[in-house]
Scaffold this motif. Structure first.
Motif, PDB file in Angstrom:
ATOM      1  N   PRO A 284     -97.286 -34.283  29.790  1.00 57.89           N
ATOM      2  CA  PRO A 284     -97.403 -34.159  28.275  1.00 57.89           C
ATOM      3  C   PRO A 284     -97.594 -32.513  28.153  1.00 57.89           C
ATOM      4  O   PRO A 284     -98.215 -31.976  29.055  1.00 57.89           O
ATOM      5  CB  PRO A 284     -98.508 -34.871  27.733  1.00 57.89           C
ATOM      6  CG  PRO A 284     -99.415 -35.283  28.793  1.00 57.89           C
ATOM      7  CD  PRO A 284     -98.291 -35.459  29.887  1.00 57.89           C
ATOM      8  N   LYS A 285     -96.870 -31.939  27.034  1.00 59.72           N
ATOM      9  CA  LYS A 285     -96.939 -30.444  26.848  1.00 59.72           C
ATOM     10  C   LYS A 285     -98.427 -29.910  26.818  1.00 59.72           C
ATOM     11  O   LYS A 285     -98.699 -28.787  27.594  1.00 59.72           O
ATOM     12  CB  LYS A 285     -96.508 -30.251  25.478  1.00 59.72           C
ATOM     13  CG  LYS A 285     -96.215 -28.739  25.511  1.00 59.72           C
ATOM     14  CD  LYS A 285     -95.009 -28.540  24.330  1.00 59.72           C
ATOM     15  CE  LYS A 285     -95.211 -27.216  23.828  1.00 59.72           C
ATOM     16  NZ  LYS A 285     -94.663 -27.102  22.178  1.00 59.72           N
ATOM     17  N   ARG A 286     -99.079 -30.464  26.417  1.00 60.44           N
ATOM     18  CA  ARG A 286    -100.451 -29.963  26.196  1.00 60.44           C
ATOM     19  C   ARG A 286    -101.369 -29.778  27.737  1.00 60.44           C
ATOM     20  O   ARG A 286    -101.751 -28.643  27.904  1.00 60.44           O
ATOM     21  CB  ARG A 286    -101.609 -30.798  25.429  1.00 60.44           C
ATOM     22  CG  ARG A 286    -102.868 -30.421  25.400  1.00 60.44           C
ATOM     23  CD  ARG A 286    -103.765 -31.149  24.269  1.00 60.44           C
ATOM     24  NE  ARG A 286    -103.331 -30.483  22.813  1.00 60.44           N
ATOM     25  CZ  ARG A 286    -103.597 -31.393  21.847  1.00 60.44           C
ATOM     26  NH1 ARG A 286    -104.361 -32.424  21.969  1.00 60.44           N
ATOM     27  NH2 ARG A 286    -103.098 -30.701  20.539  1.00 60.44           N
TER      28      ARG A 286
ATOM     29  N   VAL B 194     -94.042 -35.305  18.739  1.00 62.32           N
ATOM     30  CA  VAL B 194     -94.282 -36.289  20.106  1.00 62.32           C
ATOM     31  C   VAL B 194     -95.399 -35.653  21.011  1.00 62.32           C
ATOM     32  O   VAL B 194     -95.899 -36.349  21.753  1.00 62.32           O
ATOM     33  CB  VAL B 194     -92.733 -36.463  20.698  1.00 62.32           C
ATOM     34  CG1 VAL B 194     -92.542 -35.208  21.637  1.00 62.32           C
ATOM     35  CG2 VAL B 194     -93.009 -37.793  21.284  1.00 62.32           C
ATOM     36  N   ASP B 195     -95.558 -34.389  20.733  1.00 63.30           N
ATOM     37  CA  ASP B 195     -96.735 -33.701  21.648  1.00 63.30           C
ATOM     38  C   ASP B 195     -98.245 -33.999  21.230  1.00 63.30           C
ATOM     39  O   ASP B 195     -98.949 -33.738  21.942  1.00 63.30           O
ATOM     40  CB  ASP B 195     -96.568 -32.169  21.411  1.00 63.30           C
ATOM     41  CG  ASP B 195     -95.019 -31.435  21.917  1.00 63.30           C
ATOM     42  OD1 ASP B 195     -94.689 -32.339  22.965  1.00 63.30           O
ATOM     43  OD2 ASP B 195     -94.683 -30.643  21.500  1.00 63.30           O
ATOM     44  N   LEU B 196     -98.444 -34.844  20.229  1.00 59.52           N
ATOM     45  CA  LEU B 196     -99.684 -35.273  19.840  1.00 59.52           C
ATOM     46  C   LEU B 196    -100.053 -36.514  21.016  1.00 59.52           C
ATOM     47  O   LEU B 196    -101.048 -36.944  20.938  1.00 59.52           O
ATOM     48  CB  LEU B 196     -99.586 -35.780  18.417  1.00 59.52           C
ATOM     49  CG  LEU B 196     -99.529 -34.680  17.253  1.00 59.52           C
ATOM     50  CD1 LEU B 196     -99.681 -35.705  16.107  1.00 59.52           C
ATOM     51  CD2 LEU B 196    -100.591 -34.004  17.415  1.00 59.52           C
ATOM     52  N   SER B 197     -98.898 -36.886  21.807  1.00 57.66           N
ATOM     53  CA  SER B 197     -99.183 -38.215  22.292  1.00 57.66           C
ATOM     54  C   SER B 197     -99.178 -37.811  23.868  1.00 57.66           C
ATOM     55  O   SER B 197     -98.479 -36.988  24.454  1.00 57.66           O
ATOM     56  CB  SER B 197     -97.836 -39.168  22.270  1.00 57.66           C
ATOM     57  OG  SER B 197     -97.983 -40.325  23.436  1.00 57.66           O
ATOM     58  N   ILE B 198    -100.345 -37.810  24.308  1.00 55.20           N
ATOM     59  CA  ILE B 198    -100.783 -37.623  25.686  1.00 55.20           C
ATOM     60  C   ILE B 198    -100.505 -38.798  27.051  1.00 55.20           C
ATOM     61  O   ILE B 198    -101.118 -39.414  27.288  1.00 55.20           O
ATOM     62  CB  ILE B 198    -102.284 -36.965  25.953  1.00 55.20           C
ATOM     63  CG1 ILE B 198    -102.609 -36.213  24.732  1.00 55.20           C
ATOM     64  CG2 ILE B 198    -102.672 -36.369  27.135  1.00 55.20           C
ATOM     65  CD1 ILE B 198    -101.799 -34.862  24.683  1.00 55.20           C
ATOM     66  N   THR B 199     -98.959 -38.806  26.916  1.00 55.02           N
ATOM     67  CA  THR B 199     -98.453 -39.914  27.808  1.00 55.02           C
ATOM     68  C   THR B 199     -97.512 -39.335  28.746  1.00 55.02           C
ATOM     69  O   THR B 199     -97.003 -38.144  28.562  1.00 55.02           O
ATOM     70  CB  THR B 199     -97.993 -40.700  26.869  1.00 55.02           C
ATOM     71  OG1 THR B 199     -96.829 -40.071  25.765  1.00 55.02           O
ATOM     72  CG2 THR B 199     -98.745 -41.703  25.988  1.00 55.02           C
ATOM     73  N   VAL B 200     -97.297 -40.170  29.884  1.00 56.59           N
ATOM     74  CA  VAL B 200     -96.219 -39.948  30.791  1.00 56.59           C
ATOM     75  C   VAL B 200     -95.194 -41.347  30.695  1.00 56.59           C
ATOM     76  O   VAL B 200     -96.085 -42.369  30.833  1.00 56.59           O
ATOM     77  CB  VAL B 200     -96.586 -39.901  32.068  1.00 56.59           C
ATOM     78  CG1 VAL B 200     -95.410 -39.800  33.079  1.00 56.59           C
ATOM     79  CG2 VAL B 200     -97.536 -38.347  32.440  1.00 56.59           C
ATOM     80  N   LYS B 201     -93.962 -41.151  30.477  1.00 55.78           N
ATOM     81  CA  LYS B 201     -93.247 -42.518  30.474  1.00 55.78           C
ATOM     82  C   LYS B 201     -94.014 -43.365  29.296  1.00 55.78           C
ATOM     83  O   LYS B 201     -93.950 -44.793  29.484  1.00 55.78           O
ATOM     84  CB  LYS B 201     -93.084 -43.028  31.665  1.00 55.78           C
ATOM     85  CG  LYS B 201     -92.409 -42.388  32.650  1.00 55.78           C
ATOM     86  CD  LYS B 201     -92.164 -43.210  34.344  1.00 55.78           C
ATOM     87  CE  LYS B 201     -91.578 -42.387  35.307  1.00 55.78           C
ATOM     88  NZ  LYS B 201     -92.327 -41.259  35.865  1.00 55.78           N
ATOM     89  N   LYS B 202     -94.302 -42.772  28.286  1.00 54.55           N
ATOM     90  CA  LYS B 202     -94.729 -43.268  27.048  1.00 54.55           C
ATOM     91  C   LYS B 202     -96.089 -44.017  27.219  1.00 54.55           C
ATOM     92  O   LYS B 202     -96.711 -44.943  26.415  1.00 54.55           O
ATOM     93  CB  LYS B 202     -93.886 -44.396  26.334  1.00 54.55           C
ATOM     94  CG  LYS B 202     -92.549 -43.697  26.037  1.00 54.55           C
ATOM     95  CD  LYS B 202     -91.506 -44.892  25.273  1.00 54.55           C
ATOM     96  CE  LYS B 202     -90.229 -44.156  24.984  1.00 54.55           C
ATOM     97  NZ  LYS B 202     -89.350 -43.952  25.861  1.00 54.55           N
ATOM     98  N   GLN B 203     -96.624 -43.899  28.281  1.00 56.02           N
ATOM     99  CA  GLN B 203     -98.061 -44.595  28.674  1.00 56.02           C
ATOM    100  C   GLN B 203     -99.012 -43.558  28.724  1.00 56.02           C
ATOM    101  O   GLN B 203     -98.899 -42.701  29.344  1.00 56.02           O
ATOM    102  CB  GLN B 203     -97.828 -45.508  29.974  1.00 56.02           C
ATOM    103  CG  GLN B 203     -99.213 -46.098  30.429  1.00 56.02           C
ATOM    104  CD  GLN B 203     -99.247 -46.899  31.648  1.00 56.02           C
ATOM    105  OE1 GLN B 203     -98.873 -48.252  31.162  1.00 56.02           O
ATOM    106  NE2 GLN B 203     -99.489 -46.962  32.738  1.00 56.02           N
ATOM    107  N   GLY B 204    -100.185 -43.865  28.074  1.00 59.49           N
ATOM    108  CA  GLY B 204    -101.440 -42.982  28.058  1.00 59.49           C
ATOM    109  C   GLY B 204    -101.993 -42.499  29.341  1.00 59.49           C
ATOM    110  O   GLY B 204    -101.796 -43.482  30.241  1.00 59.49           O
ATOM    111  N   ILE B 205    -102.297 -41.248  29.402  1.00 56.55           N
ATOM    112  CA  ILE B 205    -102.956 -40.904  30.641  1.00 56.55           C
ATOM    113  C   ILE B 205    -104.243 -41.526  30.735  1.00 56.55           C
ATOM    114  O   ILE B 205    -104.937 -42.073  29.894  1.00 56.55           O
ATOM    115  CB  ILE B 205    -103.140 -39.366  30.809  1.00 56.55           C
ATOM    116  CG1 ILE B 205    -104.127 -38.886  29.470  1.00 56.55           C
ATOM    117  CG2 ILE B 205    -102.089 -38.567  30.675  1.00 56.55           C
ATOM    118  CD1 ILE B 205    -104.978 -37.693  29.680  1.00 56.55           C
TER     119      ILE B 205
END
Lengths: 618, 618
Positions: free
Chosen positions: A565-567, A428-439
């Protein structure tokens, strides 16, 4: 409250299952508390959509709304918005578009059209002169946004055209194949060039089998100010502020000359331009996708929106070759999302991908972040190379966009959005999102107002909830250091409240680079006849913000959902002013504590009953 | 031999030291043996420039010539050329440009203007109506090519303009600051858009303190065919062949629709597109610098040359931003040399560097190869990073071009050409040159006709001596496999001879994609009244080729100078159809043996007296 023509403040409750429309006048109490647009929409969603409702169920509603200033002579008042329970985030979302659809909706007599239930067959709606009618959309279903728009404009185009005084012409607000196919990042496109992009509103419209809303506004319904003198004075002041602003000044300001993508080089130099799924924060080819280079190469026209002298819009064209297209854009966000974020450093390439997103009806921001996830997943071997996609490879990216929009092959997974796809692939850390929405196009490691801004945004990662770079880059309303953490919580809360009120007016956010809170309050007062102070205006914003938060809370949201997102928290930038700097979870959590406390919320991020009562929400 | 107007076949011997001009009629014997243009120029250089002469000494001559077909109604007959002892290679060189200067020179009454000695002060020359006059150039000295051209056109522009029947208008053939500063890769520019690029002819012109030749042609001097019927028939046949060719057909052929840079994608796919100083043979961003993409983005007009329906020229423009420019180009060679070869994968970047080369008057091909040497030398640490230059960095490359043209700092070294610079830095293998002249845009590892073609070219690495890709890519005059070695020596010799004759006519080489040898012979016969067979035509080419070789030989050239750069012989391509293939010196030497034998030369590459006598050279 003044009426615009015969039907002002009218709401149309459209029952798609039974093909019936109920008309209702907007309650003045509700209007004064929530204004219109976003505020009204959120209020209606809160009232009608029970906690736990599936966003694609007939019980969700889609509110298409404008506000008390939309379509008036207020400069920059050409906005329309859609509000619904988001199939992407699961919370409430609102998404705004420019152009003339907003003015047209107001001039057709409506403040909001609310889509309820679900049609059994594809339909489109026509809003004109206080009436909403149903039409068969079987010929349109499956068509791209450009064709859909053209067909509808051609059909109704014998009406008076835009340029003729007293009419808004035929305005189309529609979905593409992505919306029909319930892609969770599908948008609603106005004239295939302006978009209610975020949160998957297009998928909700698709789930209701509504292809389009055709809007025709007429002069007789133009809103007239309740206090013409006050309004005129406020309008002149606002116009003066636009003209004087180094950002918005027509023909002089950066936004006017180079469009939104004037920001590319600046943000890149600040080391806040997420590149290749945010593995870097600076893009070596940034200049080539910037507004400056765009203007020099593929720019053809600079169209504008209702009552706006700024002309920040771009119409670009590549007239030949593999990436031939003509489309509005390429906006800053898209230069980034379909440029730097996916490693594309050619404006003709980013422009073409933008065109494809517009063609299929996908939100360019979310799409880019999702594609970046797919690129990194391919790099890491989670997706076989043959099915996957590659940073910088315009051809493969174009192919992948089609697969998502049409849910072909692996596209079926990514049509659920990048977060759900990354989750399914096991990382899931490949996804740069907050609340599943992309930054969006700002890396909070370099522009730190967005650390808390992204995390707490009610509609998921977003730059338009509280635009802290206004302060960090332009010194509006006051200057802060992009790399400072201190003071950013207060700045964020103030801007979140202000923008929530502004989205409820509903006028363009770029007005905030020029207008003061006093300007907004004066314009609103002049138009409605109410005496709204700047303080009341800001309080309206706080009310809308808290209602959104409360709606989400009723749907299970709390502190755990206010996560970056973690990154962005643990990986230090490899270049730029923030090189080597690491935010870390401790610091992040302290900022979140501060934010909750200043919001008057609980430590786990819940809105207490006391706050809801104080704001008159319950 | 027919006279064109009153002065046809006139040579002007311009004594720059004494400001005197001697006029002479071209000897018909010489004309039939060498035609004009390149052949005539080489003959004059051979006659006048003693072995060992320093190219920058007053004893070198610069011949500016046209041929028997130039400026006639022959399609594609708008060429002008300069011939001199090259300061880059030390051998004889000739370099051709399109446009209207060739026609103008013919219509002004001249076949050749020969610059002798050296002026003490900057001058420019005016050729008009059979006379050459001297003018003071002190106001022009130091000016870029665009300004120089504009100033001279403005000054003489009260003459009838190009579009008016019966005049060629004011044509300017001039040097920029690079020529003045004796940069060994300086060119002569015609109207700042067409260039006699190769071999440093511009530096020789600069050494003679001649800034420009202004040419004004008039109707009364238009060459009339000796045998009008024969000429007209040949002309119609030639035109038919142009129209029928899939390469040249106006508005249909690749050359007409996309310009010369139509080749980018094809050659890149063939793995013959030298990239980053030929470390790779395919460029990942090739599409973005191709003719297709150029046409779609920055193309503004498609100008043409005298009597040419093909319109392969491009006028491109970037209207805003950091790389703002307007210039002719970007030709295929330059898309490559200031694109792939220096790692620039943006057409606006390559276009801007092309503009700078045109501005300063530097040969884009040689410049690109020299810059690539500088980039690799910087990578390898031979040049400190602060002074050096970087693959793909348009800003640094632009700065370096200026340094070369103005001989600033490290530019002073690279103004001597990439070979001499690499030699001074201690690693001559960084220079991808033959006879010190940079290779053009075809990697002989992927298009193998050029193995022997580049090595044996009399003017140094060159694609225009015998264009073997015509056979390997287009099947003209017959198809050969790009990767085959067999048959390439015969093909090369045939094309070298044919192109030498063609350059002596002097008409455009692209005619060879459509014309047959019979067409050339018929056009020449019709114009001159001679009865030239295809065999005689080819023999003329062989004569010119051998005379060039003999001139070089007298200046110390032999087999040791027929060398490919080491990289192309020993490093296998890392991608593409030739991936992993290594030519090796043994195979190379066998090909050279075969070539010498078939040329009738000695094993060490010398032209024996027997051959010279057989061809009537001595």
């Amino acid at each position: 409250m003044v009426k615009a023509g015969g039907y002002a403040n009218r709401l149309a409750w459209v029952d798609l299952a039974n093909k019936k429309v109920d008309y209702q006048e907007l309650d003045e109490d509700v209007a004064r508390k929530y204004l219109g647009g976003r505020g009204l929409g959120v209020k209606l969603v809160y009232d009608k959509v029970k906690p736990g409702t599936d966003p694609f169920s007939p019980d969700n509603i889609l509110v298409i709304a404008v506000g008390p200033l939309t379509g008036t002579l207020t400069p920059m008042s050409g906005r329309i918005c859609s509000i619904t329970k988001s199939p992407l985030t699961g919370g409430v979302t609102d998404s705004h578009a420019g152009g003339w659809a907003g003015a047209a909706l107001k001039w057709s007599g409506f403040d909001a059209i609310i889509l309820q239930n679900k049609s059994d067959k594809p339909v489109y709606l026509v809003a004109k002169d206080g009436k909403v009618t149903f039409e068969d959309a079987s010929q349109l279903w499956g068509k791209d946004l450009f064709t859909t728009t053209r067909m509808l404009r051609d059909k109704y185009g014998d009406a008076r055209e835009l340029t003729k005084l007293g009419s808004t012409g035929v305005q189309v607000y529609a979905i593409g194949p992505a919306g029909e196919n319930l892609c969770r990042e599908a948008c609603i496109g106005h004239d295939a060039g302006r978009f209610s992009g975020r949160g998957g509103t297009g998928a909700v419209m698709g789930s209701k089998k509504v292809k389009a809303l055709v809007i025709m506004g007429e002069e007789k319904n133009i809103p007239k100010p309740a206090n013409p003198e006050k309004f005129e004075e406020a309008r002149r002041t606002a116009l003066k502020h636009i003209t004087e602003s180094p950002v918005t000044s027509p023909g002089k300001g950066g936004l006017s000359v180079y469009g939104t993508s004037v920001l590319v080089n600046t943000v890149n130099e600040l080391g806040a331009f997420p590149t290749r799924n945010a593995k870097q924060v600076q893009f070596e080819f940034a200049y080539f996708i910037s507004g400056e280079n765009q203007r020099g190469t593929i720019l053809r026209e600079t169209p504008t929106c209702h009552a706006c002298p700024v002309h920040c819009k771009r119409l670009t064209e590549v007239t030949d070759g593999k990436y031939k297209y003509k489309s509005e854009g390429v906006e800053y966000e898209t230069c980034w999302s379909l440029g730097a974020m996916v490693g594309v450093g050619h404006i003709e390439g980013a422009g073409y991908l933008n065109y494809l997103a517009n063609y299929y009806g996908l939100d360019t921001i979310s799409l880019g972040v999702t594609l970046a996830t797919a690129c990194e997943a391919t790099e890491k071997g989670y997706i076989p190379e043959a099915e996957g996609v590659k940073f910088g490879d315009v051809d493969k990216l174009a192919e992948f966009i089609k697969k998502i929009a049409l849910r072909e092959g692996i596209g079926n997974l990514f049509a659920e959005g990048g977060y759900r796809a990354a989750q399914a692939l096991g990382d899931v850390d490949l996804s740069i999102t907050v609340k599943k929405q992309g930054i969006p196009a700002y890396d909070p490691r370099g522009l730190r107002g967005f650390i808390i801004g992204y995390a707490t945004s009610n509609r998921g990662a977003c730059h338009l909830r509280g635009y802290t770079p206004a302060s960090e880059i332009m010194g509006i309303p006051y200057k802060t250091d992009p790399l400072a953490l201190e003071g950013k919580v207060d700045l964020t809360i103030m801007l979140q409240n202000m923008f929530a009120a502004l989205d409820s007016l509903d006028i363009c956010k770029f007005s905030s680079f020029a207008y003061t809170v006093e300007d907004y309050a004066a314009l609103l007062s002049g138009m409605t006849g109410w005496d709204v102070s700047p303080e009341e205006f800001m309080k309206i914003g706080e009310r809308v913000w808290n209602l959104e938060r409360y709606f989400n809370q009723l749907n299970g949201f709390d502190r755990k959902d206010d996560m970056l997102p973690k990154r962005l928290v643990v990986e230090p930038p490899t270049s730029g002013p923030a090189k080597g700097w690491r935010l870390g979870w401790d610091t992040f959590n302290k900022l979140l504590d501060e934010y909750y406390e200043k919001r008057g919320w609980t430590k786990d991020g819940k809105v207490p009953e006391k706050k809801l009562r104080e704001l008159g929400i319950i």
